[in-house]
Design an enzyme around this catalytic site. Sequence first.
Site, PDB file in Angstrom:
ATOM      1  N   CYS A  48      37.735  37.495  41.085  1.00 39.35           N
ATOM      2  CA  CYS A  48      38.750  37.553  40.376  1.00 39.35           C
ATOM      3  C   CYS A  48      38.784  37.071  38.913  1.00 39.35           C
ATOM      4  O   CYS A  48      39.507  36.456  38.551  1.00 39.35           O
ATOM      5  CB  CYS A  48      40.216  36.780  41.206  1.00 39.35           C
ATOM      6  SG  CYS A  48      40.307  37.133  42.913  1.00 39.35           S
ATOM      7  N   HIS A  49      37.660  37.828  38.427  1.00 40.74           N
ATOM      8  CA  HIS A  49      37.540  37.608  37.147  1.00 40.74           C
ATOM      9  C   HIS A  49      36.521  38.408  36.532  1.00 40.74           C
ATOM     10  O   HIS A  49      35.977  39.246  37.216  1.00 40.74           O
ATOM     11  CB  HIS A  49      36.868  36.137  36.562  1.00 40.74           C
ATOM     12  CG  HIS A  49      35.919  35.625  37.385  1.00 40.74           C
ATOM     13  ND1 HIS A  49      35.586  34.730  38.326  1.00 40.74           N
ATOM     14  CD2 HIS A  49      34.279  36.250  36.970  1.00 40.74           C
ATOM     15  CE1 HIS A  49      34.256  34.812  38.599  1.00 40.74           C
ATOM     16  NE2 HIS A  49      33.795  35.486  37.608  1.00 40.74           N
ATOM     17  N   ALA A  50      36.475  38.554  35.209  1.00 37.95           N
ATOM     18  CA  ALA A  50      35.333  39.576  34.448  1.00 37.95           C
ATOM     19  C   ALA A  50      34.621  38.606  33.469  1.00 37.95           C
ATOM     20  O   ALA A  50      35.195  37.290  33.207  1.00 37.95           O
ATOM     21  CB  ALA A  50      35.923  40.541  33.790  1.00 37.95           C
ATOM     22  N   ARG A  95      35.684  41.618  39.118  1.00 38.10           N
ATOM     23  CA  ARG A  95      35.147  41.607  40.344  1.00 38.10           C
ATOM     24  C   ARG A  95      35.835  40.556  41.321  1.00 38.10           C
ATOM     25  O   ARG A  95      36.408  39.514  41.046  1.00 38.10           O
ATOM     26  CB  ARG A  95      33.632  41.282  40.492  1.00 38.10           C
ATOM     27  CG  ARG A  95      33.141  39.842  40.492  1.00 38.10           C
ATOM     28  CD  ARG A  95      33.449  39.081  38.950  1.00 38.10           C
ATOM     29  NE  ARG A  95      33.002  39.948  37.898  1.00 38.10           N
ATOM     30  CZ  ARG A  95      31.309  40.191  37.549  1.00 38.10           C
ATOM     31  NH1 ARG A  95      30.463  39.267  38.125  1.00 38.10           N
ATOM     32  NH2 ARG A  95      31.143  40.716  36.448  1.00 38.10           N
TER      33      ARG A  95
END
Length: 137
Positions: A48-50, A95
Amino acid sequence: MKVIKQVFQLHGDERGQLVALEEFKEIPFRIKRVYYVYNTQKGVIRGCHAHKFLQQVLICIHGSCKIRLDNGQEKRVIFLEKPYEGLYVSNAIWREMFDFSPDAVLLVLASELYDESDYIKNYDEFLDYTKSLNLSE
Ligand code: TYD
């Protein structure tokens, strides 16, 4: 979207299988860091980040899991279930890892050392970031 699922060469014989990964060969960057997640609990969504710069190759070396990828314009879900398959994920991709089997071990090869400032953890910020990248291209 700059993501590539690749099948690594197997060096198998009657004793079993072996997969070898080298930087700038199977892995398209200098490998500065390796980490892995396992014992992931049912229903959990990780990631839950890029990342602004980081590139990674994800390999589910045992069990299976799904990876949701999003470049701000297009979304895709990739199923990883083979220890000889790797998923290259470029920078600037949101992602999420989910649907881990109880026995899943997800190995990650990373192009950079751990750096909190490289993370984008807010989805709206991520969308703004991808727009700013597209404008400067
Ligand atoms: P986190 O970013 O939540 O993992 P994921 O993206 O898979 O959900 O990381 C969990 C913890 O581990 C957090 O405290 C940061 C730490 N960590 C490191 O110290 N080094 C690393 O290389 C990574 C990926 C995480």
